[in-house]
Structure formats: structure tokens, C-alpha cells
Design a protein around this motif. Structure first.
Motif, PDB file in Angstrom:
ATOM      1  N   ALA A   1       0.823  -1.209   0.000  1.00 54.83           N
ATOM      2  CA  ALA A   1       0.000   0.000   0.000  1.00 54.83           C
ATOM      3  C   ALA A   1       0.857   1.258   0.000  1.00 54.83           C
ATOM      4  N   LEU A   2       1.913   1.256   0.793  1.00 56.46           N
ATOM      5  CA  LEU A   2       2.764   2.436   0.876  1.00 56.46           C
ATOM      6  C   LEU A   2       3.575   2.633  -0.407  1.00 56.46           C
ATOM      7  N   GLY A   3       4.033   1.544  -1.002  1.00 51.69           N
ATOM      8  CA  GLY A   3       4.862   1.664  -2.193  1.00 51.69           C
ATOM      9  C   GLY A   3       4.060   1.955  -3.445  1.00 51.69           C
ATOM     10  N   GLU A   4       3.081   1.106  -3.730  1.00 51.15           N
ATOM     11  CA  GLU A   4       2.345   1.231  -4.985  1.00 51.15           C
ATOM     12  C   GLU A   4       1.308   2.350  -4.949  1.00 51.15           C
ATOM     13  N   ARG A   5       0.551   2.414  -3.848  1.00 51.87           N
ATOM     14  CA  ARG A   5      -0.544   3.377  -3.801  1.00 51.87           C
ATOM     15  C   ARG A   5      -0.078   4.779  -3.431  1.00 51.87           C
ATOM     16  N   HIS A   6       0.851   4.897  -2.487  1.00 57.73           N
ATOM     17  CA  HIS A   6       1.206   6.236  -2.006  1.00 57.73           C
ATOM     18  C   HIS A   6       2.470   6.777  -2.663  1.00 57.73           C
ATOM     19  N   VAL A   7       3.584   6.075  -2.511  1.00 59.85           N
ATOM     20  CA  VAL A   7       4.854   6.594  -3.016  1.00 59.85           C
ATOM     21  C   VAL A   7       4.838   6.680  -4.545  1.00 59.85           C
ATOM     22  N   LYS A   8       4.527   5.582  -5.196  1.00 63.77           N
ATOM     23  CA  LYS A   8       4.543   5.588  -6.667  1.00 63.77           C
ATOM     24  C   LYS A   8       3.491   6.547  -7.218  1.00 63.77           C
ATOM     25  N   GLY A   9       2.291   6.520  -6.629  1.00 69.96           N
ATOM     26  CA  GLY A   9       1.247   7.426  -7.096  1.00 69.96           C
ATOM     27  C   GLY A   9       1.623   8.883  -6.906  1.00 69.96           C
ATOM     28  N   GLY A  10       2.210   9.215  -5.764  1.00 68.81           N
ATOM     29  CA  GLY A  10       2.613  10.592  -5.526  1.00 68.81           C
ATOM     30  C   GLY A  10       3.705  11.059  -6.464  1.00 68.81           C
ATOM     31  N   PHE A  11       4.715  10.224  -6.679  1.00 69.47           N
ATOM     32  CA  PHE A  11       5.794  10.597  -7.592  1.00 69.47           C
ATOM     33  C   PHE A  11       5.295  10.702  -9.032  1.00 69.47           C
ATOM     34  N   ASP A  12       4.424   9.785  -9.452  1.00 65.45           N
ATOM     35  CA  ASP A  12       3.913   9.858 -10.830  1.00 65.45           C
ATOM     36  C   ASP A  12       3.145  11.148 -11.061  1.00 65.45           C
ATOM     37  N   LEU A  13       2.316  11.513 -10.085  1.00 68.81           N
ATOM     38  CA  LEU A  13       1.558  12.762 -10.234  1.00 68.81           C
ATOM     39  C   LEU A  13       2.487  13.967 -10.201  1.00 68.81           C
ATOM     40  N   ALA A  14       3.498  13.924  -9.356  1.00 66.83           N
ATOM     41  CA  ALA A  14       4.451  15.031  -9.295  1.00 66.83           C
ATOM     42  C   ALA A  14       5.228  15.162 -10.605  1.00 66.83           C
TER      43      ALA A  14
END
Length: 934
Positions: free
Chosen positions: A649-662
Motif C-alpha cells: 500500500a505504501l509503495g504502490e498506492r502512495h509513493v509511486k502514485g505521488g511521484f507519478d503525479l508530481a
């Protein structure tokens, strides 16, 4: 011819060696001597398992078997089957021998009759060592002085042999004769067997104790069941069992009478006698939970029928929360009963009977389980999904108190181990484990999904392109970039987070206020307002920890919190973590409002909330980690699944999602246009890149927090050396996701940064900076555009240091240098450069070379050295000398071809004047003389 010997026929074909061996091999002699056609060991095995009445007939076959039948090996095996020493039954034989002597002393002399028809043949009573011989006139061993059944055994009342002459055969003969004397009593009616076995006491023979009677019955049962000493053994054994049951009923009545009087001595005597005769065949194989006396005694305890009005649903408050004070009182009532009745069981019953464990097991199954079942059923019916999980863990924690009580009650007298005490609770709670473990994972997944979905909705609605920032997310920078020491700041955050992890977790909710209060204190220490700078309002606005799932406030905006925040700010000044007005903050008129909150796409609040949910689940499951067998394996798998779900959840949903949007937001960034009056106010800050560097800081902080959580909470349950372990694989995957996201972001950041540098050079470089008027003073330093471009690069590279490892930083700096050369080359080709302006070009190129030299990348330094040398083409006045410089390919180390240098010199302001001379010198070409127009 007599001298010649006939030749043997020659075999044309020899048989294979294996075939010859198979054909001509002779059977080997047996390792043991033979008696007849069978080895002695086989005869010995037959004699050991042969019924005693059949031994004489088997021994009459030959002298060797007769000698073998009289050996100690045969009779030691049979004597050991009686287990006299192991079960401490020697006193029974002594008592029977004394009774036989007393009876023999009171009986007048009689004539001994022939006992040739006895089950055991004619046995002489001579000395212990007798020379036996086989005779046709006798049924079995014959020797001088035949008296009684056994050779050398003597009469039942004869004096015992000296200890040095006692052999296993003699010991068995004695036991056989004494126990066989009791078998006639078993032929009596069932109600008279006990009176015949144990006659009425007299002045010379006092009444035997209950324990002695039970030992006698026990030994007689072994004698008939294991040895078959007489041919009527099966019928006699049935009569003995009926008599034993009648005797056990008498003992049970005596025990009840003593229990009613509180006579523990009488209870102990009756219990010991009953245990002696209980299931003799299994008495040496451990505890029997179905021992009637222990079972009946336990059934009569009032705790199984009176629970003093304890109600399971009292553990739920009026507002639907848990308060386990009622169950705490109930368990105190149960434990008091275990102490009271268990202590008496330890004092009264034999330790091997296991009455304490059986009694505790019954209390757990019939009292505690009956209390827990409706409690969990009600918790399951509530809408709150975590209520059932909390109630299950709390119920098990309360029931676990029985373990210490059982061990304390058992002490050193009862044969009770802690493992047996733990198994009592484990067996009781097994029916709830499947549902609990399944629900724990499902609830955790739903919790993670809810947290991530809410955060994604916030970020999607708060960062629309070309729109004002959402009021939920402030536009101020967090503290990592603007902090004086980001590394020290990170260490302080990790130290606080570690202290939070070490806080004890209360599984059993006594009162709701106490539990939530402890959680508030722990999470409050990680409020970004405590350690953040300009991003302090992030927590207040993002609503990450304002309210817990159960409605408890986690970050409270109170005056006390503000005071604590002020104190911590003062402490930060002391340790050097002071906030500074960021020089990277663009002026309000130039700030791209759509990118103000890019750094908030990753949130430590969400990270802590995910870890908090996972830790709550982990602490609940941890109390079941000692479960044996299948459920123990399931518990360990559940712990691994909790860790894997958190990392996923932290890697795929939060970290990856946040970096992709950024990254997607950063790629759409364009430097804002400025007017001539605003050129001096143009900022060197690349807002999305600065915010992305902050995002990298936060990502590094998240990885550090995960590592701390892994070391403190998961290492005891996960084999870190097993790279195939699902948790270790998921952890590696999380780290790869973070590294890949940072790498992609840095690639996009290079584009944004270099676009900003190009924009700064274009904006701050006037049109006549390289073609100044003739009367203009000569500048000795770099131009404003050059200075600001270098400043922009230095500031952003400084921000990157400490965020990534050295290898990534070198790659980033190398790519920046390569793209800077391309920008400068295009920039020079766009200019018109005079001789005086050429000195300005050289000054700018020297400044760029000095900046690149600080990066300490040899290849870049060499490239900028060649670019600096290229600036000399603008300060050479003589055209022929300029042409020679252009033709000198070694001058630039092969970095620039003559054709490339030719393009650069075309930007000279006097190019039209010197073009012909340069062309003729370079190519020996004269258009007037060498070209003919037809």
C-alpha cells in the motif's frame, strides 16, 4: 599308460562370475547355535511369549530346550512384565508372604500329594542352583526333593534365599506362587471376591490399608493380563475387573464422604487408591483425563453452575465502545476458583493424575468460553469492523491470565509444565481463530484502501493545472529544504518515531479514555508542527491525523499543543535547526500557483497513519504468536501478510502514485514570462523542482521510517536472511519502486531545471550584451544572465546533495553539464558578437567553466575547457589568424570540427568583412578568380 591322467573336459564358455556365485554358493552357517533346525534365539523368543502353562510341554521336547527354559533370560522378561520395581509393588508380595507364613503356622502338618497334573508340572524345592534332567516319568523338570510347583522355589511360606543367590527366575517363582494363591478367590461370586481377597482382620493380621488393597488388585491385574499364568486367566481377569470396579465405587463413596467433611487426608488416601487401580494398562503411558474420581470431583464444583451474574454484554458501553472492566472482574472470579479448587486438587490427587489440568481445561471450555462466545458474537454484529478484532484480542489476553494462575497453583508438587497450562487456553480459543485471522487481513486491507483513496482524492482535487491551490493544502514549503541541517532534522524525526514504536500497546481496553489518551500522546510527537518549519500547517490542513477511526482526536489544536510547539521551536534554535526565509521562494507575482503544493503529494501523515493501522493489527496478532500446530503457522503467515500489505500500500498506492503525479505536473511547468521592468526580479528558483527535491526528502524519510519499523517490529517474526521470504521480497520491491520513482523524477527535473536555465539566460541577457556600443565601458565580469544561471544551478544542486546517493548525484550533475553546453552553444549562435563583446563571452565561459570545475567531473571539465577556448575566436582581429585557428583541429581536443567552429565565427559582427579572407585562407578559395559564371 598308467602314468597318464585323463584330461578334464574344457568348458568352451565360462559362466559369468555372478551366475557362478549364484549357482554354487553354499548357505552360510547361522550366527547362533541351532536347536533342531531352528536357532536358539527363536526358541528363546517363543519361550518369552508362551503362556506359562504351556512352557512344560515345550521344554519336554529336548534337553537343550529344557535348559533354555530354565535360563534367567526367560524369567527375567516375565518378571519385568509385572513391573514390581517400576510401580513400587514389592510391598504387596511382602504382605502376601507374611500372610502365607502366618497361615502356615496355624495349619497342622499334612501329607503332600502328587501335583503332577498342575499347570506348571513337578517343581522341586531344592537349592537355588540344581542340576536338572529330563525324565520320561516326570511332566517337567525333575530333581531331588520336589515340593510345590517350582524347582528351587520352596513353599510359599519357606524362608527366602540369601540375596546373593536371588536370580530373576527365583524372583518370578516367588511372585508367581504368591499371586497364584489369590486366584481361587476370583472364582467366588462377584460380591464376595473382595472379602475373599482381603479377609476380615484379626489380632495377628490387621486390616490392610486402602492403598495396599489397590496395589494388590493392580499387581494381580498385571499378573493375569500380561503373563497368562493359568489357563483360566481370561475368566479370572473378568472377575477381577468386576471386583475392581466395585472397589473403585467404594473408594469414590469414601472420597465423597471425606470431601464433605473437608478431610483432605481421607480424600488423599481414597484418591491414591483409586488412581492405583485406574486403567492399569495405560498407567505407564501418561495422564488419563477420564479418571472417574477426578472427573466427578470437578463436576461438583459450584463454578460450573454459578457465575455470580457476570454478563458478557456488559463489556460494551452505551455508545458502542469496549470497556473490559466487567470481563476483568469475571476473570478474577474464575481465577479465584482455580486457585481455591486447584490448590486442593494439588494437595489431594496424585500428581500423575493431572486433575489440575483437567479441571482447568473444563473451566476454560465450559465457563470462560461460554462467556467469550456471546461477547464476540455481539462484537461481530456491530457496524464497526475493528470492534470484533479488538474484542477477540482482548478476550484472549484476559483468558491468558489463567496460564500464570495454573502454574502458580501447580508449584513444584504437581507435574504441570507451562506448556500444558498454555495448551488449556489454546484449546479453548481455537474455534475463534479462523474467523479472526481472516477478518484481521480483510479489515487491514479495507483500512489501507480507505486511507489511500482519501489521500488520492485530496491530491487530485487540490492540484489542478492552472488553478489556485486548494484550501486543504497550504502553499508553504515543508521544513526539509529550508532547514539548516536536513540530516539532523531527519534524525530527530526518526528518534521520535522510534520512541513512538517503543510505547506499550494496550490490547485490553479497560477504559476508552485511557487507551485513546496513550495513542494521542504518541502520535502527537510526530505532528509536523513539532519538527517542521514553514510546512507546519500541513498537518493542520491535511486532516491526516485529526481524528482516529474510533473518533478519538489524535492531533488536537489546543493551547497546550501550541505552547509545546513554541518550546520545541526554541529547542530547534539551540540545536541549529532554524528556519530561514527561503531564497528559493519566488516573488508572489512570479510564483506559479498551480505548483505550490507539489511537495505535498507525499505525506508523512499518511505514512504514519498506514504504519499505525498496521502496527495495531500486528500487536493484536502478536499475542497469538505462541500458538502451536496449524494455527501457529497461520498466525506467522498472517504477520507476514500484514507486513506485505503495508509495504504494498505504501509503495504502490502512495509513493509511486505521488511521484507519478508530481512528475506529470512537473513536466507541464513553463517558466513564467516577465516584462522588461520585472527582469531584475526574476527568480532563479524552479518551483516544481524545489518541491520535487522536498518530495525526495520525504521519500527518503518514508524509507527510513519503514526501516525503523521493520527493525523494531517485524525482525522478530521475519527471517531477514531468507531472500525468498514474501516480506523481504515485498520490502525489496518497495525500495525499487522508490528508487525508480526518484530516478524518473530527477530525469524530468533535469528538463525543468535546464528549461529554467535557458529561460534565465534568455531573459536576463540583453540583446547588446555581446555587441556593446563602441563607447561603452568594458565589463570585466560575467553577465547577469550568466551569474543568475549559475546561481540557479548551484542552488538546486545543493538541494539535491544529501537527498540521493553519490552515484545518482554524479549522473544528475553530468547530465546537467551536458545540457548546459548545448544551451550555451545555442545561446552563442543566437548572438551577434563584436570584438569587445567577445571579451564578455570569454568572461561568461570562464564563469561556467569555474562552476563546472566544482562538480569534479573530469569529462565535463574538459568539455567546458574546450568551450572556453572556443570563445577566443571572437577576440582575434586578423582574419588570417582566425582562419588558422579554425583549421587547427588539435586546439579543441577533437571536441569541435572546423565546420563547427566555422558556424560559431559566423556570429561575429564583422563577419561580412572577413568572410572572404577566412574562406580563402581555410579553403584556398576565391570566388572571383576560381569561379566562372556561364
Amino acid at each position: 599308460m598308467d602314468k597318464f591322467k585323463a584330461l578334464e573336459p574344457v568348458k568352451l564358455y565360462q559362466q559369468p562370475q555372478s551366475a557362478q556365485a549364484l549357482t554354487f554358493r553354499r548357505p552360510q552357517a547361522p550366527t547362533s547355535p541351532l536347536i533342531g533346525i531352528l536357532p536358539t534365539s527363536l526358541h528363546l523368543l517363543i519361550l518369552q511369549y508362551l503362556a506359562v502353562p504351556d512352557i512344560p510341554a515345550y521344554a519336554r521336547t529336548c534337553r537343550s530346550i529344557a535348559r533354555l527354559a530354565s535360563s534367567d533370560l526367560v524369567w527375567k522378561f516375565r518378571y519385568d512384565l509385572l513391573g514390581i520395581e517400576q510401580a513400587d509393588l514389592g510391598s504387596v508380595l511382602d504382605e502376601l508372604e507374611n500372610r502365607a507364613r502366618s497361615a502356615a503356622a496355624n495349619v497342622p502338618p499334612t501329607l503332600t500329594v502328587d501335583v503332577a497334573d498342575d499347570d506348571f508340572g513337578d517343581f522341586a524345592s531344592g537349592a537355588e542352583t540344581i542340576d536338572f534332567s529330563v525324565s520320561r516319568s516326570s511332566n517337567f523338570f525333575t530333581a531331588p526333593g520336589e515340593l510345590g510347583d517350582f524347582v528351587g522355589g520352596g513353599a510359599a511360606g519357606s524362608p527366602r534365599a540369601a540375596p546373593s543367590a536371588v536370580t530373576p527366575r527365583a524372583l518370578y517363582i516367588r511372585a508367581h506362587k504368591l499371586l497364584k494363591s489369590l486366584t481361587p478367590a476370583l472364582l467366588s461370586p462377584s460380591h464376595q471376591i473382595l472379602s475373599d481377597l482381603f479377609p476380615q482382620p484379626s489380632l495377628s493380621t490387621p486390616a490392610p490399608s486402602l492403598h495396599h488393597r489397590s496395589k494388590t488388585l493392580h499387581l494381580l491385574h498385571r499378573f493375569l493380563a500380561r503373563l497368562s499364568p493359568v489357563r483360566e486367566a481370561p475368566s479370572l481377569l473378568a472377575s477381577l475387573r468386576a471386583a475392581t470396579d466395585r472397589f473403585d465405587a467404594t473408594l469414590l463413596s469414601a472420597f465423597d464422604v471425606a470431601d464433605g467433611r473437608g478431610d483432605e487426608a481421607g480424600m488423599r488416601e481414597a484418591a491414591a487408591a483409586s488412581w492405583e487401580i485406574w486403567d492399569p494398562q495405560n498407567v505407564s503411558f501418561g495422564v488419563s483425563a477420564e479418571w472417574e474420581m477426578g472427573r466427578v470431583w470437578g463436576e461438583k464444583r459450584e463454578i460450573f453452575y454459578v457465575t455470580s451474574g457476570h454478563k458478557p454484554l456488559d463489556n460494551f458501553t452505551e455508545n458502542g465502545l469496549l470497556n473490559f472492566d466487567p470481563m476483568d472482574k469475571f476473570m478474577n472470579f474464575v481465577l479465584d476458583a482455580v486457585r481455591e479448587h486447584g490448590s486442593r486438587a494439588v494437595r489431594v490427587f496424585p500428581p500423575a493424575a493431572g486433575v489440575l489440568i483437567a479441571f482447568s481445561d473444563r473451566i476454560a471450555l465450559e465457563v470462560v468460553a461460554e462467556y467469550i462466545t456471546p461477547l464476540l458474537t455481539h462484537a461481530r454484529s456491530l457496524a464497526n469492523g475493528t470492534m470484533f478484532l479488538k474484542a477477540t484480542a482482548a478476550c484472549f489476553g484476559e483468558a491468558w491470565r489463567m496460564v500464570d494462575t495454573i502454574v502458580d497453583v501447580a508449584g513444584t508438587t504437581a507435574e504441570v509444565s507451562r506448556t500444558q497450562a498454555e495448551d488449556v487456553v489454546y484449546r479453548m480459543f481455537e474455534p475463534n481463530m479462523d474467523e479472526y485471522l481472516d477478518e484481521e487481513i480483510e479489515s487491514l486491507k479495507q483500512s489501507f484502501e480507505l486511507i489511500c483513496r482519501d489521500w488520492e482524492q485530496q491530491t487530485q482535487t487540490s492540484l489542478p493545472p492552472s488553478a489556485d491551490p486548494s484550501p486543504l493544502l497550504p502553499s508553504q514549503q515543508p521544513s526539509f529544504v529550508s532547514a539548516a541541517s536536513p540530516a539532523l532534522l531527519k534524525r530527530n524525526v526518526l528518534s521520535t518515531f522510534t520512541s513512538l514504536l517503543l510505547l506499550p500497546v494496550s490490547i485490553i481496553p479497560r477504559t476508552v479514555e485511557t487507551v485513546s489518551g496513550a495513542a494521542v500522546h504518541g502520535i502527537t510527537m510526530l505532528d509536523p508542527r513539532r519538527w517542521g518549519g514553514s510546512g507546519a500547517s500541513t498537518a493542520a490542513a491535511s486532516d491526516g491525523y485529526h481524528k482516529g477511526k474510533d473518533g478519538g482526536v489524535l492531533w488536537e489544536d489546543t493551547d497546550a499543543a501550541d505552547d509545546e510547539y513554541t518550546d520545541l521551536q526554541n529547542e530547534k534554535q539551540d540545536v541549529g535547526i532554524k528556519e530561514s526565509a527561503s531564497s528559493l521562494e519566488p516573488p508572489p507575482s512570479a510564483r506559479p500557483r498551480a505548483y505550490d503544493n507539489l511537495q505535498l503529494l507525499l505525506s508523512l501523515d499518511i505514512t504514519l497513519e498506514l504504519i499505525h493501522a498496521a502496527r495495531d493489527s500486528l500487536k493484536r496478532v502478536e499475542i497469538f504468536v505462541g500458538y502451536p500446530g496449524t494455527y501457529g503457522q497461520r498466525v506467522r503467515e498472517t504477520i507476514e501478510e500484514i507486513a506485505s500489505e503495508l509495504l504494498g500500500a505504501l509503495g504502490e498506492r502512495h509513493v509511486k502514485g505521488g511521484f507519478d503525479l508530481a512528475i506529470s505536473q512537473m513536466r507541464t511547468y513553463e517558466p513564467p514570462p516577465v516584462s522588461e521592468t520585472e527582469k531584475k526580479a526574476t527568480s532563479t528558483s524552479v518551483a516544481p523542482l524545489v518541491q520535487f527535491f522536498e518530495l525526495v526528502h520525504i521519500g527518503d524519510m518514508i524509507q527510513s521510517i519503514i526501516q525503523v519499523y521493520f527493525d523494531k517490529e517485524l525482525t522478530p517474526h521475519v527471517d531477514v536472511s531468507d531472500f525468498l521470504n514474501p516480506v523481504m521480497r515485498e520490502k525489496k520491491r518497495f525500495e525499487n519502486v522508490l528508487d525508480d520513482s526518484v530516478a524518473k523524477g530527477l530525469n524530468a527535473g533535469i528538463e525543468v531545471l535546464m528549461n529554467q536555465v535557458d529561460h534565465i539566460i534568455l531573459t536576463l541577457t540583453p540583446a547588446r550584451v555581446y555587441y556593446p556600443p563602441d563607447d561603452a565601458p568594458l565589463l570585466l565580469g560575467p553577465s547577469l544572465g550568466c551569474t543568475e544561471a549559475i546561481k540557479c544551478l548551484e542552488e538546486h544542486l545543493r538541494l539535491l546533495k544529501g537527498n540521493v546517493n553519490r552515484e545518482v548525484l554524479e549522473v544528475f550533475e553530468g547530465e546537467v553539464g551536458v545540457r548546459l553546453i548545448s544551451i550555451l552553444q545555442k545561446h552563442i549562435k543566437r548572438q551577434i558578437i563584436s570584438l569587445n563583446g567577445g571579451f564578455q563571452v570569454i568572461a561568461d565561459l570562464n564563469a561556467y567553466h569555474a562552476f563546472v570545475s566544482t562538480l569534479k567531473i573530469p569529462s565535463l571539465t574538459s568539455d567546458f575547457s574546450h568551450l572556453k577556448m572556443l570563445g577566443h575566436v571572437y577576440v582575434v582581429e586578423d582574419a588570417k589568424d582566425l582562419a588558422q585557428i579554425v583549421r587547427d583541429v588539435t586546439r579543441y581536443g577533437g571536441a569541435y570540427r572546423p565546420e563547427d567552429v566555422y558556424e560559431f565565427i559566423q556570429r561575429r559582427s564583422d563577419w561580412k568583412k572577413i568572410e572572404k579572407v577566412v574562406d580563402k585562407t581555410m579553403y584556398n578559395l576565391n570566388l572571383r578568380e576560381d569561379c566562372t559564371v556561364c
